[in-house]
Design a protein around this motif. Structure first.
Motif, PDB file in Angstrom:
ATOM      1  N   UNK A  23      -0.313   0.116 -18.851  1.00  0.00           N
ATOM      2  CA  UNK A  23      -0.351   0.619 -17.475  1.00  0.00           C
ATOM      3  C   UNK A  23      -0.141  -0.521 -16.487  1.00  0.00           C
ATOM      4  N   UNK A  24      -0.761  -1.670 -16.760  1.00  0.00           N
ATOM      5  CA  UNK A  24      -0.620  -2.823 -15.870  1.00  0.00           C
ATOM      6  C   UNK A  24       0.817  -3.358 -15.884  1.00  0.00           C
ATOM      7  N   UNK A  25       1.433  -3.355 -17.047  1.00  0.00           N
ATOM      8  CA  UNK A  25       2.821  -3.833 -17.126  1.00  0.00           C
ATOM      9  C   UNK A  25       3.743  -2.916 -16.321  1.00  0.00           C
ATOM     10  N   UNK A  26       3.545  -1.602 -16.475  1.00  0.00           N
ATOM     11  CA  UNK A  26       4.363  -0.654 -15.718  1.00  0.00           C
ATOM     12  C   UNK A  26       4.127  -0.800 -14.216  1.00  0.00           C
ATOM     13  N   UNK A  27       2.870  -1.027 -13.846  1.00  0.00           N
ATOM     14  CA  UNK A  27       2.535  -1.194 -12.428  1.00  0.00           C
ATOM     15  C   UNK A  27       3.163  -2.470 -11.874  1.00  0.00           C
ATOM     16  N   UNK A  28       3.122  -3.537 -12.666  1.00  0.00           N
ATOM     17  CA  UNK A  28       3.744  -4.787 -12.238  1.00  0.00           C
ATOM     18  C   UNK A  28       5.236  -4.628 -12.012  1.00  0.00           C
ATOM     19  N   UNK A  29       5.894  -3.877 -12.898  1.00  0.00           N
ATOM     20  CA  UNK A  29       7.332  -3.632 -12.729  1.00  0.00           C
ATOM     21  C   UNK A  29       7.593  -2.813 -11.466  1.00  0.00           C
ATOM     22  N   UNK A  30       6.735  -1.822 -11.200  1.00  0.00           N
ATOM     23  CA  UNK A  30       6.877  -1.000  -9.992  1.00  0.00           C
ATOM     24  C   UNK A  30       6.706  -1.850  -8.730  1.00  0.00           C
ATOM     25  N   UNK A  81       0.827  -1.199   0.000  1.00  0.00           N
ATOM     26  CA  UNK A  81       0.000   0.000   0.000  1.00  0.00           C
ATOM     27  C   UNK A  81       0.866   1.255   0.000  1.00  0.00           C
ATOM     28  N   UNK A  82       1.881   1.284   0.860  1.00  0.00           N
ATOM     29  CA  UNK A  82       2.775   2.430   0.897  1.00  0.00           C
ATOM     30  C   UNK A  82       3.504   2.624  -0.415  1.00  0.00           C
ATOM     31  N   UNK A  83       3.897   1.528  -1.046  1.00  0.00           N
ATOM     32  CA  UNK A  83       4.572   1.607  -2.339  1.00  0.00           C
ATOM     33  C   UNK A  83       3.619   2.148  -3.403  1.00  0.00           C
ATOM     34  N   UNK A  84       2.329   1.759  -3.319  1.00  0.00           N
ATOM     35  CA  UNK A  84       1.316   2.326  -4.214  1.00  0.00           C
ATOM     36  C   UNK A  84       1.167   3.827  -3.977  1.00  0.00           C
ATOM     37  N   UNK A  85       1.207   4.234  -2.713  1.00  0.00           N
ATOM     38  CA  UNK A  85       1.073   5.653  -2.395  1.00  0.00           C
ATOM     39  C   UNK A  85       2.255   6.453  -2.911  1.00  0.00           C
ATOM     40  N   UNK A 142       2.007   9.419 -17.013  1.00  0.00           N
ATOM     41  CA  UNK A 142       1.999   9.704 -15.580  1.00  0.00           C
ATOM     42  C   UNK A 142       0.588   9.584 -15.007  1.00  0.00           C
ATOM     43  N   UNK A 143      -0.410  10.115 -15.720  1.00  0.00           N
ATOM     44  CA  UNK A 143      -1.781  10.102 -15.206  1.00  0.00           C
ATOM     45  C   UNK A 143      -2.295   8.683 -15.017  1.00  0.00           C
ATOM     46  N   UNK A 144      -2.065   7.797 -16.003  1.00  0.00           N
ATOM     47  CA  UNK A 144      -2.545   6.419 -15.883  1.00  0.00           C
ATOM     48  C   UNK A 144      -1.832   5.673 -14.757  1.00  0.00           C
ATOM     49  N   UNK A 145      -0.537   5.894 -14.594  1.00  0.00           N
ATOM     50  CA  UNK A 145       0.202   5.244 -13.513  1.00  0.00           C
ATOM     51  C   UNK A 145      -0.313   5.697 -12.158  1.00  0.00           C
ATOM     52  N   UNK A 146      -0.683   6.972 -12.065  1.00  0.00           N
ATOM     53  CA  UNK A 146      -1.239   7.485 -10.818  1.00  0.00           C
ATOM     54  C   UNK A 146      -2.555   6.804 -10.490  1.00  0.00           C
ATOM     55  N   UNK A 147      -3.424   6.648 -11.492  1.00  0.00           N
ATOM     56  CA  UNK A 147      -4.747   6.060 -11.261  1.00  0.00           C
ATOM     57  C   UNK A 147      -4.652   4.638 -10.731  1.00  0.00           C
ATOM     58  N   UNK A 148      -3.764   3.827 -11.281  1.00  0.00           N
ATOM     59  CA  UNK A 148      -3.697   2.430 -10.850  1.00  0.00           C
ATOM     60  C   UNK A 148      -3.168   2.327  -9.423  1.00  0.00           C
ATOM     61  N   UNK A 149      -2.181   3.139  -9.065  1.00  0.00           N
ATOM     62  CA  UNK A 149      -1.696   3.125  -7.689  1.00  0.00           C
ATOM     63  C   UNK A 149      -2.751   3.583  -6.705  1.00  0.00           C
ATOM     64  N   UNK A 150      -3.518   4.589  -7.097  1.00  0.00           N
ATOM     65  CA  UNK A 150      -4.580   5.116  -6.235  1.00  0.00           C
ATOM     66  C   UNK A 150      -5.668   4.083  -6.011  1.00  0.00           C
TER      67      UNK A 150
END
Length: 480
Positions: A448-455, A119-123, A388-396
């Motif tokens: 977006x999902x691939x970038x999120x998975x890498x993060x 969760x913190x990493x998502x934030x 940037x906007x899409x990456x923000x949405x998935x973490x949120x």
């Protein structure tokens, strides 16, 4: 033989991953915080509005309308309802656990250390990347303002990132650095600056609506769903970026004078105000200009006034000034939230202690502020807005989903804990919040999902190499 708690605790056991930090320990950390309690309910509400009301309506609208057509108005409502369910959960937990960690701390008390870390990493993704995205939008409106007032604009090589026709986005990096300078002065000073800027940007949006409605054409809304329900859903997923700021108030829990009462009020009030403004602006914009003309626009609201209303440069200049102020406010307040979340994670031992060190004179995590701001400035200078906007949405959305689950679990595990606000119709309401988040996540693209998975993979590596070894829960007195 080494008998230190860190050495004797099984660092990679299932227990280590699921251990929880007791609510009373979190409350004790907040009560003994070196941060200064200077904010009342009005300042907390404006902090939340300041973090929310900005690039989502001034810039991202131009990217979202081509995805949904006139149904973008419905998209705003769907995104707002999704945010509302999570806002109610935030309000309950912020009143119970008024610390700086926001949903990270709530997850730590309910779902365990590994989930809290996720969760913190998502934030970190949500806040840090959204600041960079807003900074990019700020640069676009500065260029628009220069063009309208002086007939000049910065060259793409200095105002656009690689991949968008430029080399470095200097204005975007500059506003992040300027926000850092304000934040280093102290929370009270930052709140005063934000209050002034929020007043200006609300006035700018009201002015836009008043002018745009003079060119309103009802036929622009027919058909309402030219791209179908899927287009409306895609628009809502993109626009969810516009609602992320309301949780910024929860990161000020250790700087609020009466956090148990004021934090829930600030969260609900700010979301209600922002949603009403978003819907009004979307209706005014779509009524003034056909939806197909939104494609490729950057300083979107200014272009609506130029193309549909006319009347020279007066209205666009005033609106661009408001947009520059609005996005400045978002950069300031979201950057503030990012720093406080890292402060909480470092205090729990999951990040280096440097991030939790507070300057005795200003009451500000100085090193934290400088490091975070430097990283965000580089990100803003190099990455285009859409990514940037899409990456923000998935973490949120992931963070919000965990907050809703935390409400349900704490109601079961700690039903007698004092709650200054209670989510109505629980557990139905928070579970609906989870469902809406899952629905919105399904509308995001594969990239977006691939970038999120890498993060997330990078985050788990950091946790495995550092967080699990240095966690305060390795100390017996901190185990729950």
């Amino acid at each position: 033989m080494d008998t230190r708690p860190e050495a004797t605790a099984p660092r990679t056991s299932t227990h280590s991953l699921t251990r929880r930090r007791p609510v009373q320990r979190l409350l004790g950390d907040a009560a003994g915080s070196p941060l200064r309690r200077t904010m009342g309910v009005a300042q907390l509400t404006l902090l939340s509005v300041g973090a929310t009301l900005g690039t989502g309506i001034f810039v991202v609208l131009g990217q979202a309308v081509p995805e949904a057509g006139p149904a973008i108005v419905v998209s705003f409502v769907v995104a707002g309802v999704t945010a509302l369910f999570s806002a109610l959960s935030y309000a309950e937990l912020a009143g119970m656990i008024p610390g700086s960690g926001s949903s990270y701390s709530y997850a730590y008390a309910t779902l365990g250390e590994l989930v809290a870390w996720v969760c913190g990493w998502c934030l970190i993704l949500e806040y840090g990347v959204s600041v960079a995205a807003v900074a990019v939008g700020w640069g676009q409106y500065v260029n628009e303002l220069l063009e309208l007032t002086f007939g000049v604009s910065l060259p793409d090589s200095l105002s656009a990132p690689p991949g968008a026709g430029g080399t470095l986005n200097i204005p975007a990096a500059l506003i992040v650095v300027l926000a850092m300078v304000v934040l280093l002065r102290g929370a009270k000073e930052s709140a005063v600056a934000n209050t002034v800027m929020v007043g200006i940007k609300i006035a700018a949006l009201v002015l836009f609506c008043a002018v745009a409605f003079t060119a309103f054409r009802a036929g622009n809304f027919h058909p309402l769903f030219p791209l179908g329900a899927a287009g409306m859903s895609a628009g809502a997923a993109s626009l969810f970026f516009s609602y992320i700021g309301f949780d910024a108030a929860s990161t000020a829990g250790e700087e609020a004078r009466n956090p148990q009462k004021d934090l829930p009020r600030a969260i609900i009030l700010s979301l209600a105000l922002v949603t009403v403004l978003y819907v009004l602006v979307a209706v005014a914009a779509l009524g003034a200009m056909p939806w197909k003309q939104f494609a490729g626009t950057e300083a979107t609201l200014s272009e609506v006034l130029v193309r549909a209303v006319g009347g020279g440069n007066l209205w666009p200049v005033l609106l661009s000034v408001g947009a520059v102020v609005a996005t400045t406010s978002v950069v300031l307040t979201v950057q503030y939230g990012q720093i406080r979340i890292l402060f909480a994670m470092a205090r729990d031992g999951l990040l280096p202690p440097l991030f939790a060190k507070v300057h005795p004179r200003t009451g500000v995590p100085r090193a934290n502020t400088v490091i975070v701001s430097g990283f965000i400035a580089v990100l803003a200078a190099l990455v285009p807005l859409g990514s940037l906007a899409d990456a923000t949405s998935i973490g949120t959305l992931f963070a919000f989903m965990l907050v809703n689950l935390a409400v349900v679990l704490l109601r079961r595990r700690s039903p007698d804990l004092p709650r200054s606000f209670r989510v109505p119709f629980s557990p139905v309401t928070p579970l609906l919040g989870v469902g809406f988040c899952v629905y919105m996540l399904g509308s995001l693209g594969a990239d977006t999902w691939i970038a999120f998975g890498a993060w997330m993979a990078a985050g788990l590596v950091v946790y495995g190499l550092y967080g699990i070894r240095h966690s305060r829960l390795n100390q017996p007195q901190d185990l729950g």
